[in-house]
Design an enzyme around this catalytic site. Structure first.
Site, PDB file in Angstrom:
ATOM      1  N   LYS A  14     -29.867   7.013  22.609  1.00 60.38           N
ATOM      2  CA  LYS A  14     -29.886   7.893  23.420  1.00 60.38           C
ATOM      3  C   LYS A  14     -29.107   9.231  22.887  1.00 60.38           C
ATOM      4  O   LYS A  14     -27.869   8.938  22.268  1.00 60.38           O
ATOM      5  CB  LYS A  14     -29.296   7.680  24.773  1.00 60.38           C
ATOM      6  CG  LYS A  14     -29.135   8.808  25.645  1.00 60.38           C
ATOM      7  CD  LYS A  14     -28.332   8.256  27.011  1.00 60.38           C
ATOM      8  CE  LYS A  14     -28.047   9.221  27.894  1.00 60.38           C
ATOM      9  NZ  LYS A  14     -27.527   8.452  29.105  1.00 60.38           N
ATOM     10  N   LYS A  45     -25.078   5.283  22.163  1.00 62.29           N
ATOM     11  CA  LYS A  45     -25.083   6.543  23.081  1.00 62.29           C
ATOM     12  C   LYS A  45     -24.033   7.614  22.595  1.00 62.29           C
ATOM     13  O   LYS A  45     -22.687   7.254  22.532  1.00 62.29           O
ATOM     14  CB  LYS A  45     -24.637   6.254  24.504  1.00 62.29           C
ATOM     15  CG  LYS A  45     -24.548   7.340  25.731  1.00 62.29           C
ATOM     16  CD  LYS A  45     -24.573   7.069  27.086  1.00 62.29           C
ATOM     17  CE  LYS A  45     -24.369   8.312  27.864  1.00 62.29           C
ATOM     18  NZ  LYS A  45     -24.110   7.899  29.165  1.00 62.29           N
TER      19      LYS A  45
HETATM   20  C1  PBG Z   1     -23.786   8.325  32.466  1.00 64.64           C
HETATM   21  C2  PBG Z   1     -25.230   8.828  31.909  1.00 64.64           C
HETATM   22  C3  PBG Z   1     -25.282  10.227  31.835  1.00 64.64           C
HETATM   23  C4  PBG Z   1     -26.639  10.339  31.455  1.00 64.64           C
HETATM   24  C5  PBG Z   1     -27.182   9.176  31.656  1.00 64.64           C
HETATM   25  N1  PBG Z   1     -26.346   8.185  32.135  1.00 64.64           N
HETATM   26  C6  PBG Z   1     -24.387  11.230  31.332  1.00 64.64           C
HETATM   27  C7  PBG Z   1     -23.529  11.263  30.458  1.00 64.64           C
HETATM   28  O1  PBG Z   1     -23.265  10.261  29.619  1.00 64.64           O
HETATM   29  O2  PBG Z   1     -22.754  12.213  30.231  1.00 64.64           O
HETATM   30  C8  PBG Z   1     -27.490  11.409  30.612  1.00 64.64           C
HETATM   31  C9  PBG Z   1     -28.869  11.371  30.922  1.00 64.64           C
HETATM   32  C10 PBG Z   1     -29.764  12.844  30.744  1.00 64.64           C
HETATM   33  O3  PBG Z   1     -29.114  13.831  30.282  1.00 64.64           O
HETATM   34  O4  PBG Z   1     -30.690  12.878  31.241  1.00 64.64           O
HETATM   35  N2  PBG Z   1     -23.679   7.914  33.676  1.00 64.64           N
END
Ligand code: PBG
Length: 325
Positions: A250, A198
């Protein structure tokens, strides 16, 4: 002598029927997961300006979309909660009466037999500082103190009926910590989706509005640097060793190389998340007439699948499930 064969790849591109027959990549509804937002304290769904077509749901309207997702044959639905009140430790996250856990019970009752009900396991929606964990005296996110919070959150989510917990916080050791806590509590069958690779991404921008994020800084101290490719593979390998049932990469389109790397070696399913900013770019350019929106949605999902995703979390999931195949 026979003449040299004429090599003409265009032969198979000549008609729609030929192209359809030789397509290497198709997207089945079961390979799609719809991310949804449920907000406490509202009486009607609220639009999210940066995410056209996406809303913050009430529990009631969420039940409706879960039924729709089940009827469309989606693989699952991923719930994100937006609480009315936040504190430093994200207390609402593991409160059985917290919005996410209440919504989970409602969605499981509505559609839990037809699709896989999944929950985001992270503190950022629940903390008043907006970080994915608890903060230590120096202001940094405290990895191991956060693991204890994730363990409690995992048990609350499992008890609410979530079948697959989405570990999105990027703490070291989070998969092992949550697995152990679940097993000790008798939740051996609750599966773990590790957001393994991520990246700290600008493409999460619209999501921050969707969850009313309180974050002022950034997440670069725990999410990965987009400059690093092999680190993505390492994170996935660690999560698999810690017991992840599924790993995820992601954002999707800016990490297709990492997705392909992980897909090439992973013994467990590999998913990708087409995040909010990816969807927003397509919607905005489409609304301006700069690109063909529908074709871009299709091409984006197809390219993510082609790169190696076994399933995709996408705000376009319901739409894509309706495509003629
Ligand atoms: C954290 C989380 C995020 C997203 C999914 N889970 C935000 C982040 O890490 O700042 C982003 C998903 C998206 O942008 O569609 N709980």
């Amino acid at each position: 002598m026979t003449p040299a064969p004429s090599i003409r790849p265009r032969r198979l591109r000549r008609t729609p029927a030929l192209r359809r027959m030789v397509a290497e990549t198709r997207i089945h509804p079961a390979e799609l997961v719809l991310p949804v937002f449920v907000r406490e304290g509202i009486s009607a769904p609220q639009p999210i300006a940066a995410m056209p077509g996406v809303v913050q749901h009430t529990i009631d309207s969420l039940r409706g979309v879960a039924a729709e997702a089940a009827a469309a044959g989606l693989g699952g639905i991923m719930l994100f909660g937006v609480p009315a009140e936040r504190d430093a430790r994200g207390s609402a996250a593991d409160d059985p009466e917290g919005i996410l856990n209440r919504a989970t019970r409602a969605v499981v009752a509505e559609a839990g037999d037809a699709l896989v009900v999944q929950t985001d396991l992270c503190l950022d929606e629940f903390t008043d500082h907006g970080h994915c964990g608890v903060i230590d005296a120096s202001g940094a996110v405290d990895n191991d103190a956060t693991l204890a919070r994730y363990a409690d959150m995992a048990i609350a989510q499992a008890e609410a009926g979530s079948a697959l917990l989405g570990l999105s916080g990027m703490m070291d050791g989070q998969v092992a910590a949550v697995r152990e806590a679940l097993d000790l509590a008798g939740h051996e069958q609750t599966a773990l989706l590790a957001y393994s690779a991520k990246y700290a991404s600008a493409f999460y921008g619209p999501f921050r509005e969707a969850v009313d994020s309180q974050l002022t800084g950034n997440r670069r101290g725990y999410q990965q640097d987009p400059a690093n490719r092999r680190e993505g593979l390492r994170e996935a390998e660690l999560d698999i060793a810690e017991g992840a049932d599924i790993v995820m990469v992601k954002p999707a389109m800016s990490s297709l190389d990492v997705l392909a790397d992980v897909a090439a070696v992973s013994p467990v399913p590999v998913w990708a998340y087409q995040v909010s900013g990816e969807a927003a770019m397509i919607e905005a350019a489409g609304a301006n007439g700069w690109i063909d929106r529908d074709a871009a949605v299709r091409e984006s999902l197809t390219s993510i699948k082609r790169a190696g995703a076994d399933a995709i979390l996408s705000y376009f999931a319901l739409e894509a499930a309706g495509w003629a195949r």
